[in-house]
Design an enzyme around this catalytic site. Structure first.
Site, PDB file in Angstrom:
ATOM      1  N   ASP A 157      59.072  -5.825  26.052  1.00 48.79           N
ATOM      2  CA  ASP A 157      58.744  -5.510  24.884  1.00 48.79           C
ATOM      3  C   ASP A 157      60.202  -5.588  24.431  1.00 48.79           C
ATOM      4  O   ASP A 157      60.730  -4.916  25.301  1.00 48.79           O
ATOM      5  CB  ASP A 157      57.979  -5.159  24.238  1.00 48.79           C
ATOM      6  CG  ASP A 157      57.678  -5.301  22.588  1.00 48.79           C
ATOM      7  OD1 ASP A 157      57.057  -6.092  22.158  1.00 48.79           O
ATOM      8  OD2 ASP A 157      58.002  -4.729  21.888  1.00 48.79           O
TER       9      ASP A 157
ATOM     10  N   GLU B 124      56.964 -10.726  21.143  1.00 48.07           N
ATOM     11  CA  GLU B 124      58.794 -11.208  21.646  1.00 48.07           C
ATOM     12  C   GLU B 124      58.034 -10.111  23.185  1.00 48.07           C
ATOM     13  O   GLU B 124      59.240  -9.516  23.476  1.00 48.07           O
ATOM     14  CB  GLU B 124      59.735  -9.921  20.850  1.00 48.07           C
ATOM     15  CG  GLU B 124      59.230  -8.606  20.357  1.00 48.07           C
ATOM     16  CD  GLU B 124      58.582  -7.995  18.941  1.00 48.07           C
ATOM     17  OE1 GLU B 124      58.292  -7.350  18.595  1.00 48.07           O
ATOM     18  OE2 GLU B 124      58.310  -9.005  18.903  1.00 48.07           O
TER      19      GLU B 124
END
Length: 189
Positions: free
Chosen positions: A61, A104
Site C-alpha cells: 500500500d 493504491e
C-alpha cells in the site's frame, strides 16, 4: 472438443489483443486487474496445495496516498500509480504476478518462494520505490510503501482468502508501526 479456425486481418487481431488487455489489465497501472489476479491466484494456490511448494503473498500500500491526491490533485495520484505500475512490472520475475487490488493497494504472489525470499523481495521493492523519482508537472513526489508478507507452506493456510487476510493484517501492522516497512510472519515470530 471444438476447433475453430478464423482468418483475421491485422486490424481484427489488434482489436482482439486490446479486448483481452482491457479484460485482464488495470487501465491505470497496467498490472493485472483484481479479478484476473484472483483467478490466477486460485489456480496457483490449488497447485501449491497439491505440490507442497511454498506460495508467498505480498500486500503493498502506498503510504499517505490521500495526501498526494489532496495536495497535488487526483491526476498527480494517477501519475504516481501509473509510474509505480511500470516500475513494479520491471521488477517481477517470470511466473510471479502483481495486480491492483484496490485504490493504491498492489498485491503480489510469488511462486515457489519461501518466506525469507518473499521478505527479501518485498524489502527490495520498498527500497526501489523509496528511492524512485516520481515527478508530476515538474514536482518531485516522495513515495514510500508499506507491505505485509505471508507464505503458505505445509498446509498452514486452507484458502486463498485466509492467505490474503494474513498478508493484509501484516500490512496493517506495517502501517501501525511507522510505515515504509515490511512486516511478515518472520518479523512477528
Amino acid at each position: 472438443m471444438i476447433v475453430k479456425f478464423v482468418l483475421q486481418d491485422e486490424l481484427e487481431a489488434q482489436f482482439q489483443r486490446e479486448l483481452y488487455e482491457s479484460a485482464t489489465k488495470d487501465a491505470l497501472t497496467s498490472l493485472f486487474s483484481k479479478r484476473y489476479f484472483l483467478d490466477q491466484l486460485d489456480v496457483e494456490f490449488n497447485f501449491h496445495k497439491r505440490t507442497g511448494k511454498p506460495l508467498s503473498m505480498i500486500m503493498c500500500d502506498i503510504d499517505f496516498f490521500k495526501k498526494i491526491n489532496d495536495s497535488l490533485g487526483h491526476l498527480a495520484g494517477d501519475a504516481v500509480l501509473r509510474d509505480l505500475g511500470r516500475t513494479l512490472f520491471n521488477i517481477l520475475r517470470k511466473g510471479d504476478l502483481a495486480g491492483r487490488y484496490g485504490g493504491e493497494e498492489i498485491i503480489f504472489f510469488l511462486r515457489e518462494t519461501p518466506l525469507p525470499g518473499a521478505v527479501t523481495f518485498a524489502e527490495r521493492i520498498r527500497k526501489i520505490i523509496e528511492n524512485h523519482l516520481f515527478i508530476y508537472e515538474g514536482k518531485k513526489i516522495a513515495v514510500t510503501v508499506s507491505m505485509g508478507v505471508a507464505t503458505s507452506v505445509s498446509g498452514n493456510f486452507n484458502s486463498v482468502p485466509e492467505l490474503i487476510k494474513t498478508a493484509d493484517d501484516f500490512l496493517y501492522k506495517a502501517k501501525q508501526s511507522g510505515r515504509n516497512r515490511v512486516v511478515s510472519m518472520m518479523t512477528q515470530g
